[in-house]
Write a protein that holds these residues in place. Sequence first.
Motif, PDB file in Angstrom:
ATOM      1  N   GLU A  88      33.093  46.573  36.212  1.00 38.90           N
ATOM      2  CA  GLU A  88      33.359  46.230  37.639  1.00 38.90           C
ATOM      3  C   GLU A  88      34.585  45.890  38.124  1.00 38.90           C
ATOM      4  O   GLU A  88      35.037  46.198  39.139  1.00 38.90           O
ATOM      5  N   LEU A  89      35.745  45.205  37.022  1.00 36.58           N
ATOM      6  CA  LEU A  89      37.106  45.724  37.328  1.00 36.58           C
ATOM      7  C   LEU A  89      37.817  46.584  37.149  1.00 36.58           C
ATOM      8  O   LEU A  89      38.438  46.879  38.571  1.00 36.58           O
ATOM      9  N   ASP A  90      36.986  47.665  36.811  1.00 28.04           N
ATOM     10  CA  ASP A  90      38.320  49.360  37.304  1.00 28.04           C
ATOM     11  C   ASP A  90      37.653  49.272  38.465  1.00 28.04           C
ATOM     12  O   ASP A  90      38.227  50.405  38.911  1.00 28.04           O
ATOM     13  N   LYS A  91      35.793  49.270  38.766  1.00 25.18           N
ATOM     14  CA  LYS A  91      35.417  49.526  40.019  1.00 25.18           C
ATOM     15  C   LYS A  91      36.446  48.899  41.015  1.00 25.18           C
ATOM     16  O   LYS A  91      37.176  49.788  42.481  1.00 25.18           O
ATOM     17  N   ARG A  92      36.645  48.193  41.033  1.00 23.27           N
ATOM     18  CA  ARG A  92      37.444  47.416  41.937  1.00 23.27           C
ATOM     19  C   ARG A  92      38.987  47.787  42.151  1.00 23.27           C
ATOM     20  O   ARG A  92      39.373  47.584  43.135  1.00 23.27           O
ATOM     21  N   LEU A  93      39.848  48.026  41.275  1.00 17.88           N
ATOM     22  CA  LEU A  93      40.926  48.644  41.493  1.00 17.88           C
ATOM     23  C   LEU A  93      41.059  49.391  42.067  1.00 17.88           C
ATOM     24  O   LEU A  93      42.117  49.875  42.179  1.00 17.88           O
ATOM     25  N   THR A 131      39.277  50.673  44.394  1.00 12.63           N
ATOM     26  CA  THR A 131      39.482  50.618  46.073  1.00 12.63           C
ATOM     27  C   THR A 131      41.041  49.921  46.230  1.00 12.63           C
ATOM     28  O   THR A 131      40.288  50.260  47.913  1.00 12.63           O
ATOM     29  N   GLY A 132      41.792  50.056  45.552  1.00 13.92           N
ATOM     30  CA  GLY A 132      42.753  49.509  46.086  1.00 13.92           C
ATOM     31  C   GLY A 132      43.338  48.297  45.634  1.00 13.92           C
ATOM     32  O   GLY A 132      43.438  47.759  44.052  1.00 13.92           O
ATOM     33  N   ALA A 133      43.539  46.969  46.608  1.00  5.17           N
ATOM     34  CA  ALA A 133      44.115  45.487  46.210  1.00  5.17           C
ATOM     35  C   ALA A 133      42.931  45.272  45.764  1.00  5.17           C
ATOM     36  O   ALA A 133      41.765  45.323  46.556  1.00  5.17           O
ATOM     37  N   LEU A 134      42.766  43.284  45.339  1.00  4.88           N
ATOM     38  CA  LEU A 134      41.831  43.055  44.565  1.00  4.88           C
ATOM     39  C   LEU A 134      41.314  42.218  45.668  1.00  4.88           C
ATOM     40  O   LEU A 134      41.877  41.473  47.130  1.00  4.88           O
ATOM     41  N   ARG A 135      39.728  41.978  46.011  1.00  2.00           N
ATOM     42  CA  ARG A 135      39.143  41.616  47.724  1.00  2.00           C
ATOM     43  C   ARG A 135      38.051  40.430  47.346  1.00  2.00           C
ATOM     44  O   ARG A 135      37.775  40.529  45.279  1.00  2.00           O
ATOM     45  N   HIS A 136      38.204  39.427  48.118  1.00  2.00           N
ATOM     46  CA  HIS A 136      37.160  38.137  47.819  1.00  2.00           C
ATOM     47  C   HIS A 136      35.410  39.121  48.424  1.00  2.00           C
ATOM     48  O   HIS A 136      34.830  37.932  47.807  1.00  2.00           O
ATOM     49  N   ASP A 137      35.964  39.806  49.371  1.00  5.22           N
ATOM     50  CA  ASP A 137      34.471  39.988  49.606  1.00  5.22           C
ATOM     51  C   ASP A 137      33.655  40.753  48.658  1.00  5.22           C
ATOM     52  O   ASP A 137      32.819  41.823  49.537  1.00  5.22           O
ATOM     53  N   ALA A 138      34.446  41.710  47.873  1.00  2.00           N
ATOM     54  CA  ALA A 138      33.819  42.527  47.348  1.00  2.00           C
ATOM     55  C   ALA A 138      32.836  41.982  46.392  1.00  2.00           C
ATOM     56  O   ALA A 138      32.428  40.039  46.310  1.00  2.00           O
ATOM     57  N   ASP A 139      31.757  42.373  46.306  1.00  2.00           N
ATOM     58  CA  ASP A 139      30.055  42.211  45.397  1.00  2.00           C
ATOM     59  C   ASP A 139      30.136  41.882  44.654  1.00  2.00           C
ATOM     60  O   ASP A 139      30.998  41.971  43.059  1.00  2.00           O
ATOM     61  N   VAL A 140      30.207  40.951  43.889  1.00  2.00           N
ATOM     62  CA  VAL A 140      30.029  39.681  42.562  1.00  2.00           C
ATOM     63  C   VAL A 140      28.825  39.806  41.751  1.00  2.00           C
ATOM     64  O   VAL A 140      28.131  39.425  42.246  1.00  2.00           O
ATOM     65  N   PRO A 141      28.647  40.347  40.490  1.00  2.00           N
ATOM     66  CA  PRO A 141      27.278  41.034  39.881  1.00  2.00           C
ATOM     67  C   PRO A 141      27.617  39.954  38.967  1.00  2.00           C
ATOM     68  O   PRO A 141      28.027  39.401  38.416  1.00  2.00           O
ATOM     69  N   PHE A 142      25.926  39.234  38.721  1.00  2.00           N
ATOM     70  CA  PHE A 142      25.307  38.918  37.688  1.00  2.00           C
ATOM     71  C   PHE A 142      24.455  39.353  36.970  1.00  2.00           C
ATOM     72  O   PHE A 142      23.316  39.689  37.344  1.00  2.00           O
ATOM     73  N   TRP A 152      48.575  45.001  25.602  1.00  2.64           N
ATOM     74  CA  TRP A 152      48.057  44.923  27.334  1.00  2.64           C
ATOM     75  C   TRP A 152      48.129  46.353  27.173  1.00  2.64           C
ATOM     76  O   TRP A 152      48.888  47.172  26.147  1.00  2.64           O
ATOM     77  N   VAL A 153      46.658  46.658  27.344  1.00  2.90           N
ATOM     78  CA  VAL A 153      46.274  48.095  27.076  1.00  2.90           C
ATOM     79  C   VAL A 153      45.548  48.545  28.567  1.00  2.90           C
ATOM     80  O   VAL A 153      44.745  48.470  29.555  1.00  2.90           O
ATOM     81  N   GLU A 154      45.729  49.647  28.845  1.00  2.00           N
ATOM     82  CA  GLU A 154      45.258  50.307  29.617  1.00  2.00           C
ATOM     83  C   GLU A 154      43.269  50.551  29.498  1.00  2.00           C
ATOM     84  O   GLU A 154      42.779  51.053  28.547  1.00  2.00           O
ATOM     85  N   LEU A 155      43.416  49.873  31.234  1.00  2.00           N
ATOM     86  CA  LEU A 155      41.739  50.517  30.933  1.00  2.00           C
ATOM     87  C   LEU A 155      41.041  51.433  30.904  1.00  2.00           C
ATOM     88  O   LEU A 155      41.756  53.105  31.326  1.00  2.00           O
ATOM     89  N   GLY A 156      40.202  52.047  29.730  1.00  2.00           N
ATOM     90  CA  GLY A 156      39.436  52.958  29.256  1.00  2.00           C
ATOM     91  C   GLY A 156      40.299  52.901  27.745  1.00  2.00           C
ATOM     92  O   GLY A 156      39.731  54.317  27.424  1.00  2.00           O
ATOM     93  N   SER A 157      41.094  52.629  27.470  1.00  2.00           N
ATOM     94  CA  SER A 157      41.952  53.064  26.168  1.00  2.00           C
ATOM     95  C   SER A 157      41.122  52.446  24.929  1.00  2.00           C
ATOM     96  O   SER A 157      39.702  51.610  24.782  1.00  2.00           O
ATOM     97  N   LYS A 158      41.139  53.117  23.640  1.00  2.00           N
ATOM     98  CA  LYS A 158      40.484  53.082  22.599  1.00  2.00           C
ATOM     99  C   LYS A 158      40.272  51.606  22.049  1.00  2.00           C
ATOM    100  O   LYS A 158      39.545  51.160  21.739  1.00  2.00           O
ATOM    101  N   PRO A 159      41.920  50.875  22.255  1.00  2.00           N
ATOM    102  CA  PRO A 159      41.105  49.008  21.765  1.00  2.00           C
ATOM    103  C   PRO A 159      40.057  48.497  22.241  1.00  2.00           C
ATOM    104  O   PRO A 159      39.485  47.775  22.306  1.00  2.00           O
ATOM    105  N   LEU A 160      39.152  48.919  23.494  1.00  2.00           N
ATOM    106  CA  LEU A 160      38.437  48.198  24.641  1.00  2.00           C
ATOM    107  C   LEU A 160      37.282  48.836  24.220  1.00  2.00           C
ATOM    108  O   LEU A 160      35.966  48.402  24.456  1.00  2.00           O
ATOM    109  N   ALA A 161      37.380  50.105  23.510  1.00  2.24           N
ATOM    110  CA  ALA A 161      36.004  50.500  23.104  1.00  2.24           C
ATOM    111  C   ALA A 161      35.627  49.443  21.838  1.00  2.24           C
ATOM    112  O   ALA A 161      33.575  49.463  22.042  1.00  2.24           O
TER     113      ALA A 161
END
Length: 249
Positions: A210-215, A217-228, A189-198
Motif C-alpha cells: 500500500e505504501l509503495d502504491k502511495r509513493l 503517485t508522488g507525494a504522500l497525501r491524506h486523501d488517498a484510500d486507507v485499506p482496512f 534502511w532497505v529499498e522497497l522490494g529488496s530481499k530483507p523485506l521478503a
Amino acid sequence: MSEAGTEEKEADHHPYRRPVDAATLILVDRSGAIPKVLVGRRHDKVVFMPGKFVFPGGRVDTADGRVPVAASIPAALEANLLKGSPKITSARARSLAVAAIREACEETGLCLGRKQDGVAPALSGPWQPFADAGLLPDPSGLFLIARAITPPGRVRRFDTRFFTADASTIAHRVEGVIHADAELVELVWVELGSKPLADLHPMTKNVLNELDKRLGTGALRHDADVPFYHFYSGKMHRDILGALQSPSA
C-alpha cells in the motif's frame, strides 16, 4: 512491537479476546531513486519473531493521551483515524499517532519532534529523550497507510494503525538504543522490494505494498484510500475505511 496479523504458527483456538489498540511507524527515506524504509532486526533469543526484520510499534499507553505535543495531528489524519468501527474519539485518534512516535523512539532511538524555544518540555518516563533534547513529540508529519485487526482466536490481538512519516521528520537520535542485547540488534534502511523485506510478516508486506502504491503517485497525501484488513466468516477482507464494511470479528 506489534503485528496485526500475529504469526501463522500461533494457535487459533483461544477464547475471544478484544483487540488492543496499537500503532506502527514506517519511516521512509525518499532521497534516492528508490524509496527506502527503516527496519529493525529482532534479537535471536526473543520469543516473538526471533531474528526477523520488523517495524517499530506497540500498544497504546494511557499516558499517550496526556503528553504535550508540538503540533496537533492534521485534521485530515484525524478524519481518517475516526473512520470505521468500532468508533473512537478524537482524543483516541491523537493517542494512536502519539503512540507510534513513542514506540519508534523507544525501539530505534529515532525521535520525531520539534524544538521548544526557551522552554524545557515537562516530559518523563519513555518521553525523557525528548525532554533531554528540548523536543516535544510532533505528530503533524504522520500519514495513515492502513489499519489491520488480528484474526479472532489468537493469543494476542491488535487493532493496529500503520503510520508512515518521511525520514526528514526525525529530529533527534538517542545513542545506545540498538545493541547486541537489545530487542532490536540492528537498524537497516532497505529499498522497497529488496530481499530483507521478503521475510516480513504477510500483513506487513500488504501494508508495504500500500505504501509503495502511495509513493508511486508522488507525494504522500491524506486523501488517498486507507485499506482496512479484517476477518469475518473465516476469511480476511480488505475494505476501504469510510466505505460500507461488513462487521469484523
